[in-house]
Design a protein around this motif. Structure first.
Motif, PDB file in Angstrom:
ATOM      1  N   THR A  34       5.501  30.399 131.513  1.00 47.40           N
ATOM      2  CA  THR A  34       5.516  29.119 132.207  1.00 47.40           C
ATOM      3  C   THR A  34       6.897  28.467 132.203  1.00 47.40           C
ATOM      4  N   THR A  35       7.878  29.162 131.623  1.00 44.15           N
ATOM      5  CA  THR A  35       9.259  28.713 131.723  1.00 44.15           C
ATOM      6  C   THR A  35       9.874  29.441 132.912  1.00 44.15           C
ATOM      7  N   ILE A  36      10.223  28.681 133.946  1.00 43.89           N
ATOM      8  CA  ILE A  36      10.748  29.254 135.186  1.00 43.89           C
ATOM      9  C   ILE A  36      12.181  29.731 135.002  1.00 43.89           C
ATOM     10  N   ALA A  37      12.979  28.951 134.281  1.00 47.12           N
ATOM     11  CA  ALA A  37      14.383  29.300 134.051  1.00 47.12           C
ATOM     12  C   ALA A  37      14.848  28.677 132.746  1.00 47.12           C
ATOM     13  N   TYR A  38      15.734  29.368 132.081  1.00 47.84           N
ATOM     14  CA  TYR A  38      16.342  28.863 130.847  1.00 47.84           C
ATOM     15  C   TYR A  38      17.704  29.522 130.776  1.00 47.84           C
ATOM     16  N   GLU A  39      18.732  28.788 131.182  1.00 42.41           N
ATOM     17  CA  GLU A  39      20.039  29.409 131.347  1.00 42.41           C
ATOM     18  C   GLU A  39      21.158  28.516 130.820  1.00 42.41           C
TER      19      GLU A  39
ATOM     20  N   TYR B 264      13.926  15.850 135.106  1.00 43.85           N
ATOM     21  CA  TYR B 264      13.664  15.673 136.531  1.00 43.85           C
ATOM     22  C   TYR B 264      12.350  16.348 136.909  1.00 43.85           C
ATOM     23  N   LEU B 265      11.740  15.840 137.982  1.00 44.81           N
ATOM     24  CA  LEU B 265      10.597  16.490 138.613  1.00 44.81           C
ATOM     25  C   LEU B 265      11.045  16.951 139.998  1.00 44.81           C
ATOM     26  N   ASP B 266      10.569  18.117 140.424  1.00 48.51           N
ATOM     27  CA  ASP B 266      10.923  18.613 141.749  1.00 48.51           C
ATOM     28  C   ASP B 266      10.529  17.611 142.819  1.00 48.51           C
TER      29      ASP B 266
ATOM     30  N   GLU C  49      16.892  24.043 131.986  1.00 41.89           N
ATOM     31  CA  GLU C  49      15.547  24.413 131.540  1.00 41.89           C
ATOM     32  C   GLU C  49      14.580  24.008 132.646  1.00 41.89           C
ATOM     33  N   ARG C  50      13.806  24.974 133.161  1.00 39.01           N
ATOM     34  CA  ARG C  50      12.810  24.668 134.204  1.00 39.01           C
ATOM     35  C   ARG C  50      11.454  25.206 133.762  1.00 39.01           C
ATOM     36  N   TYR C  51      10.462  24.368 133.889  1.00 42.19           N
ATOM     37  CA  TYR C  51       9.098  24.705 133.479  1.00 42.19           C
ATOM     38  C   TYR C  51       8.156  24.432 134.641  1.00 42.19           C
ATOM     39  N   VAL C  52       7.039  25.147 134.684  1.00 41.82           N
ATOM     40  CA  VAL C  52       6.094  24.939 135.777  1.00 41.82           C
ATOM     41  C   VAL C  52       5.530  23.518 135.787  1.00 41.82           C
ATOM     42  N   GLU C  53       5.496  22.880 134.633  1.00 41.14           N
ATOM     43  CA  GLU C  53       5.112  21.477 134.519  1.00 41.14           C
ATOM     44  C   GLU C  53       5.468  21.012 133.116  1.00 41.14           C
ATOM     45  N   LYS C  54       5.352  19.726 132.879  1.00 41.70           N
ATOM     46  CA  LYS C  54       5.862  19.146 131.632  1.00 41.70           C
ATOM     47  C   LYS C  54       4.914  19.277 130.441  1.00 41.70           C
ATOM     48  N   GLU C  55       3.687  18.838 130.578  1.00 49.01           N
ATOM     49  CA  GLU C  55       2.797  18.695 129.419  1.00 49.01           C
ATOM     50  C   GLU C  55       2.516  20.010 128.690  1.00 49.01           C
ATOM     51  N   GLU C  56       1.961  20.961 129.394  1.00 55.31           N
ATOM     52  CA  GLU C  56       1.571  22.228 128.747  1.00 55.31           C
ATOM     53  C   GLU C  56       2.771  23.143 128.544  1.00 55.31           C
ATOM     54  N   ALA C  57       3.503  23.419 129.618  1.00 52.47           N
ATOM     55  CA  ALA C  57       4.583  24.407 129.562  1.00 52.47           C
ATOM     56  C   ALA C  57       5.738  23.972 128.673  1.00 52.47           C
ATOM     57  N   TYR C  58       6.180  22.730 128.815  1.00 51.30           N
ATOM     58  CA  TYR C  58       7.337  22.262 128.045  1.00 51.30           C
ATOM     59  C   TYR C  58       6.925  21.719 126.679  1.00 51.30           C
ATOM     60  N   LEU C  59       6.077  20.692 126.681  1.00 54.04           N
ATOM     61  CA  LEU C  59       5.764  20.014 125.427  1.00 54.04           C
ATOM     62  C   LEU C  59       4.897  20.855 124.486  1.00 54.04           C
ATOM     63  N   ASN C  60       3.873  21.509 125.004  1.00 52.38           N
ATOM     64  CA  ASN C  60       2.954  22.240 124.131  1.00 52.38           C
ATOM     65  C   ASN C  60       3.403  23.660 123.822  1.00 52.38           C
ATOM     66  N   ILE C  61       3.862  24.388 124.829  1.00 55.77           N
ATOM     67  CA  ILE C  61       4.212  25.794 124.609  1.00 55.77           C
ATOM     68  C   ILE C  61       5.647  25.937 124.101  1.00 55.77           C
ATOM     69  N   HIS C  62       6.609  25.480 124.896  1.00 58.12           N
ATOM     70  CA  HIS C  62       8.012  25.708 124.556  1.00 58.12           C
ATOM     71  C   HIS C  62       8.419  25.015 123.256  1.00 58.12           C
TER      72      HIS C  62
ATOM     73  N   ALA D 293       7.415  21.066 139.396  1.00 61.91           N
ATOM     74  CA  ALA D 293       8.090  21.681 138.255  1.00 61.91           C
ATOM     75  C   ALA D 293       8.880  20.607 137.509  1.00 61.91           C
ATOM     76  N   PHE D 294       9.053  20.821 136.211  1.00 64.72           N
ATOM     77  CA  PHE D 294       9.773  19.907 135.330  1.00 64.72           C
ATOM     78  C   PHE D 294      11.089  20.569 134.934  1.00 64.72           C
ATOM     79  N   THR D 295      12.188  19.832 135.049  1.00 62.41           N
ATOM     80  CA  THR D 295      13.513  20.386 134.759  1.00 62.41           C
ATOM     81  C   THR D 295      14.270  19.489 133.796  1.00 62.41           C
ATOM     82  N   LEU D 296      14.966  20.115 132.856  1.00 59.26           N
ATOM     83  CA  LEU D 296      15.899  19.428 131.975  1.00 59.26           C
ATOM     84  C   LEU D 296      17.293  19.962 132.262  1.00 59.26           C
TER      85      LEU D 296
END
Length: 188
Positions: free
Chosen positions: A113-118, A175-177, A133-146, A78-81
């Motif tokens: 695909t956004t695990i948490a946004y708080e 961060y990455l898990d 901000e937590r996403y299942v992964e960086k490329e698709e979930a964060y960069l492309n979708i969000h 998972a990818f976290t900001l």
């Protein structure tokens, strides 16, 4: 039940079990039929949400996120900001909270695909906020979708204007898990 959700083969059994449980509650309910239907509908909605979550994200046992999107499967940590925002006044903080709420609502409803946004407010500094901000992964979930969502594109210029005016300082890290520890106990 939580352990069974980790195994995709048990999803039909669990869904049937929850459905039957809801039917029993409805049958034994002393309230009128019109009052029982919303309870049954809510139970079916929750069951559907749980089943879809397991199908999309898989189990947490291997600490990597798996989801299916557009017939493509992604797997990885998972990818976290963690974004720290320091406001110059409570009025600017209030403006930020009002501006980000529609984005948070949109994400909760439209970004599976956004695990948490708080938004977290410091208990020691009333003008300090941390955005998780937590996403299942960086490329698709964060960069492309969000980052391409209409809600994000509407919100980001508002925050940028506050930064440019000097109303808020923003700093963050990604961060990455690591696979060590856990994020929460929900669903366990």
């Amino acid at each position: 039940v939580a352990a069974a959700f980790a195994d995709h083969n048990h999803i039909p059994t669990i869904a049937t079990m929850l459905w039957n449980s809801a039917e029993r509650r409805q049958a034994y309910s002393r309230s009128s039929t019109s009052e029982s239907i919303p309870k049954l509908t809510a139970t079916v909605a929750v069951t559907t949400l749980l089943v879809v979550s397991v199908i999309l994200f898989g189990s947490n046992s291997d600490r990597t996120a798996t989801y299916n999107m557009s017939s493509r499967q992604h797997q990885g940590p998972a990818f976290t900001l963690l974004v720290r925002l320091k406001f110059t006044s409570s009025a600017h903080l209030s403006t930020f909270l009002n501006d980000i709420k529609p984005l948070c609502d949109y994400i909760a409803k439209n970004e599976p695909t956004t695990i948490a946004y708080e938004v977290l407010q410091s208990d020691r500094d009333p003008l300090l906020v941390t955005l998780i901000e937590r996403y299942v992964e960086k490329e698709e979930a964060y960069l492309n979708i969000h980052k391409s969502s209409e809600a994000f594109l509407n919100f980001r210029p508002k925050l940028k204007a506050m930064q440019d005016a000097g109303y808020v300082e923003v700093e963050g890290q990604s961060y990455l898990d690591s696979g060590v520890g856990f994020g929460d106990r929900v669903g366990s």
